[in-house]
Design a protein around this motif. Structure first.
Motif, PDB file in Angstrom:
ATOM      1  N   GLN A 146       0.788  -0.871  -0.548  1.00 16.61           N
ATOM      2  CA  GLN A 146       0.138   0.436  -0.110  1.00 16.61           C
ATOM      3  C   GLN A 146       0.689   0.876  -0.208  1.00 16.61           C
ATOM      4  O   GLN A 146       0.377   2.068   0.479  1.00 16.61           O
ATOM      5  N   CYS A 147       2.372   1.127  -0.169  1.00 16.36           N
ATOM      6  CA  CYS A 147       3.168   1.928  -0.686  1.00 16.36           C
ATOM      7  C   CYS A 147       2.154   3.160  -1.288  1.00 16.36           C
ATOM      8  O   CYS A 147       2.276   2.941  -2.748  1.00 16.36           O
ATOM      9  N   PRO A 148       2.527   4.476  -0.632  1.00 15.93           N
ATOM     10  CA  PRO A 148       2.294   5.460  -2.110  1.00 15.93           C
ATOM     11  C   PRO A 148       2.275   5.348  -2.555  1.00 15.93           C
ATOM     12  O   PRO A 148       2.202   6.829  -3.708  1.00 15.93           O
ATOM     13  N   LEU A 149       4.270   6.127  -2.767  1.00 13.10           N
ATOM     14  CA  LEU A 149       4.774   6.440  -3.316  1.00 13.10           C
ATOM     15  C   LEU A 149       5.605   5.003  -4.964  1.00 13.10           C
ATOM     16  O   LEU A 149       6.480   5.166  -5.504  1.00 13.10           O
ATOM     17  N   CYS A 150       4.998   3.348  -4.520  1.00 11.49           N
ATOM     18  CA  CYS A 150       5.624   2.184  -5.507  1.00 11.49           C
ATOM     19  C   CYS A 150       4.395   3.177  -6.776  1.00 11.49           C
ATOM     20  O   CYS A 150       2.895   3.402  -6.227  1.00 11.49           O
ATOM     21  N   PRO A 151       5.118   3.037  -7.418  1.00 11.37           N
ATOM     22  CA  PRO A 151       4.345   3.313  -8.784  1.00 11.37           C
ATOM     23  C   PRO A 151       2.906   2.337  -9.572  1.00 11.37           C
ATOM     24  O   PRO A 151       2.638   1.348  -8.112  1.00 11.37           O
ATOM     25  N   SER A 209      11.767   2.074  -7.127  1.00 14.10           N
ATOM     26  CA  SER A 209      12.265   0.769  -5.972  1.00 14.10           C
ATOM     27  C   SER A 209      11.642   1.081  -5.336  1.00 14.10           C
ATOM     28  O   SER A 209      12.411   2.627  -4.243  1.00 14.10           O
ATOM     29  N   HIS A 210      11.248   0.426  -4.615  1.00 12.50           N
ATOM     30  CA  HIS A 210      11.063   0.376  -2.960  1.00 12.50           C
ATOM     31  C   HIS A 210      11.999   0.356  -1.424  1.00 12.50           C
ATOM     32  O   HIS A 210      11.960   0.614  -0.902  1.00 12.50           O
ATOM     33  N   THR A 211      13.063  -0.314  -2.851  1.00 10.91           N
ATOM     34  CA  THR A 211      13.763  -0.678  -1.401  1.00 10.91           C
ATOM     35  C   THR A 211      14.807  -0.396  -1.889  1.00 10.91           C
ATOM     36  O   THR A 211      16.375  -0.437  -1.040  1.00 10.91           O
ATOM     37  N   THR A 254       9.277   3.892   4.551  1.00  9.30           N
ATOM     38  CA  THR A 254      10.828   3.251   3.747  1.00  9.30           C
ATOM     39  C   THR A 254      10.967   3.382   2.579  1.00  9.30           C
ATOM     40  O   THR A 254      11.926   3.619   1.930  1.00  9.30           O
ATOM     41  N   HIS A 255      10.114   4.315   1.278  1.00 12.73           N
ATOM     42  CA  HIS A 255      10.583   4.067   0.023  1.00 12.73           C
ATOM     43  C   HIS A 255      11.601   5.192  -0.064  1.00 12.73           C
ATOM     44  O   HIS A 255      11.159   6.412   0.732  1.00 12.73           O
ATOM     45  N   PRO A 256      12.351   5.260  -0.922  1.00 12.56           N
ATOM     46  CA  PRO A 256      12.965   6.220  -1.173  1.00 12.56           C
ATOM     47  C   PRO A 256      12.479   7.830  -1.735  1.00 12.56           C
ATOM     48  O   PRO A 256      12.546   8.133  -2.849  1.00 12.56           O
TER      49      PRO A 256
HETATM   50 ZN    ZN Z   1       7.006   1.513  -2.259  1.00 18.14          ZN
END
Ligand code: ZN
Length: 367
Positions: A75-80, A141-143, A192-194
């Motif tokens: 559910q990361c809001p920064l991942c496309p 990239s999330h990581t 945590t997404h950069p």
């Molecule tokens: Zn992310």
């Protein structure tokens, strides 16, 4: 300041916020409509209040209590998000994006005039929280981490910072633009997404105002630029220099406050990223990543850090300002963090447990 040549691709999110795509050569962003049922943004989201004791403004942004807190990776809001119904970036992929923060501490700097009231005019003085808060995602990239970005990608982030600095510095009612990164849960990062953030303040921040006053006094007394003299003195001394390239120098400052603290200066005087040449911008991206990689080699786990870009405009009050980056970490050993306790929090009087020279020696070895 020179204009930025690579124009970003502009998009709108469901509630009207701006989203900008910065792309590597050959990459074409393919955004889709943002289908999320977001509530419309209200006016006057936050308030500035003047603290007469310290002569400093405080932003009161109660809406931030409800902001996204440590979401699951899916559910990361920064991942496309190619479907357009989950992410702040409705697109199958991207290189670097910037968008207006959904939970901003400052907002409304969209061209309207704004004058900060005289905070010390008598009684309690407040004002609308005028300004701008943007989020910058360094990678899809999330990581990923900034330190590990390929050089052209790191340079693209620098270009995005430069574009945002130029844009926000030109807006009415914005006095200072601050690009920064908070990395690591230890310092309260909730995603945590950069990513980093970009603030446009309607006033000079206290640390900046203090340093500029010191630089003006220094110029009157010594006839030279304070920051340039500090850089020259650090280079001449040498014991705290970590890395020096053709265009930049990284050192632990003589009176470092934090367990890990590094300042990164261009070798010639400029006020902001817009005044650096293409070669210097490449040099900046390279040495910045070099410092971050050294940070991550210090301990078994990546170093939590704050990275702060100090940029200035060519105006009367900011003329002596010398662009530089200040990086700092609260980690003082593999298992211990420095907490800002009585002396630091209550009195702003820092006490360091390590010598700047020993930290510099360690960071020099970690090349
Ligand atoms: Zn992310």
């Amino acid at each position: 300041m020179t204009a930025v040549t690579n124009q970003p691709t502009r998009w709108r999110l469901a509630d009207g916020r701006e989203l900008l795509f910065f792309s590597l050569p050959g990459h074409e962003p393919a955004p889709v409509p943002d289908l999320r049922p977001l509530p419309p943004r209200g006016e006057r989201l936050s308030q500035l209040r003047f603290d007469r004791q310290t002569q400093q403004w405080v932003a009161v942004a109660a809406l931030r209590q409800d902001r996204t807190y440590k979401p699951n990776a899916d559910q990361c809001p920064l991942c496309p998000g190619a479907s357009g119904d989950v992410s702040e970036v409705p697109a199958p992929d991207y290189d670097v994006v910037v968008f207006e923060n959904r939970f901003p501490s400052l907002s409304g700097a969209d061209g309207r005039a704004f004058t900060l009231p005289d905070g010390d005019g008598g009684g309690f003085v407040d004002a609308p929280g005028h300004g701008r808060c943007e989020v910058i995602s360094f990678s899809s990239s999330h990581t990923a981490s900034f330190a590990d970005l390929a050089l052209p990608h790191a340079r693209l982030v620098v270009d995005a910072w430069r574009d945002r600095t130029h844009d926000l510095m030109g807006r009415p009612g914005i006095e200072q633009v601050f690009c920064f990164e908070n990395r690591g849960e230890e310092i309260g990062v909730t995603l945590t997404h950069p990513h980093g953030q970009i603030y446009g303040y309607p006033y000079l921040t206290p640390r900046t105002a203090h340093m500029l006053a010191a630089a003006r006094a220094h110029a009157e007394r010594h006839g030279s630029n304070l920051f340039a003299d500090i850089l020259a003195d650090e280079v001449a001394d040498g014991s705290r220099v970590i890395a020096r390239t053709e265009s930049f120098t990284a050192f632990v400052p003589f009176a470092a406050r934090w367990p890990v603290e590094v300042h990164l200066y261009p070798n010639r005087f400029v006020r902001n990223l817009g005044e650096l040449t293409e070669a210097e911008l490449d040099g900046f991206a390279a040495v910045y990543c070099d410092v971050l990689r050294r940070f991550d080699r210090m301990y078994p786990t990546p170093l939590p850090y704050i990275s702060a870009l100090h940029q200035y405009r060519d105006s009367e009050s900011q003329r002596e300002g010398y662009f530089h980056v200040e990086l700092m970490s609260v980690r003082r050993s593999a298992t211990k963090l420095k907490f800002l306790a009585g002396s630091e929090s209550a009195m702003d009087a820092f006490i360091s447990d390590v010598t700047p020279e020993s930290v510099a020696a360690r960071l020099r070895e970690l090349a």
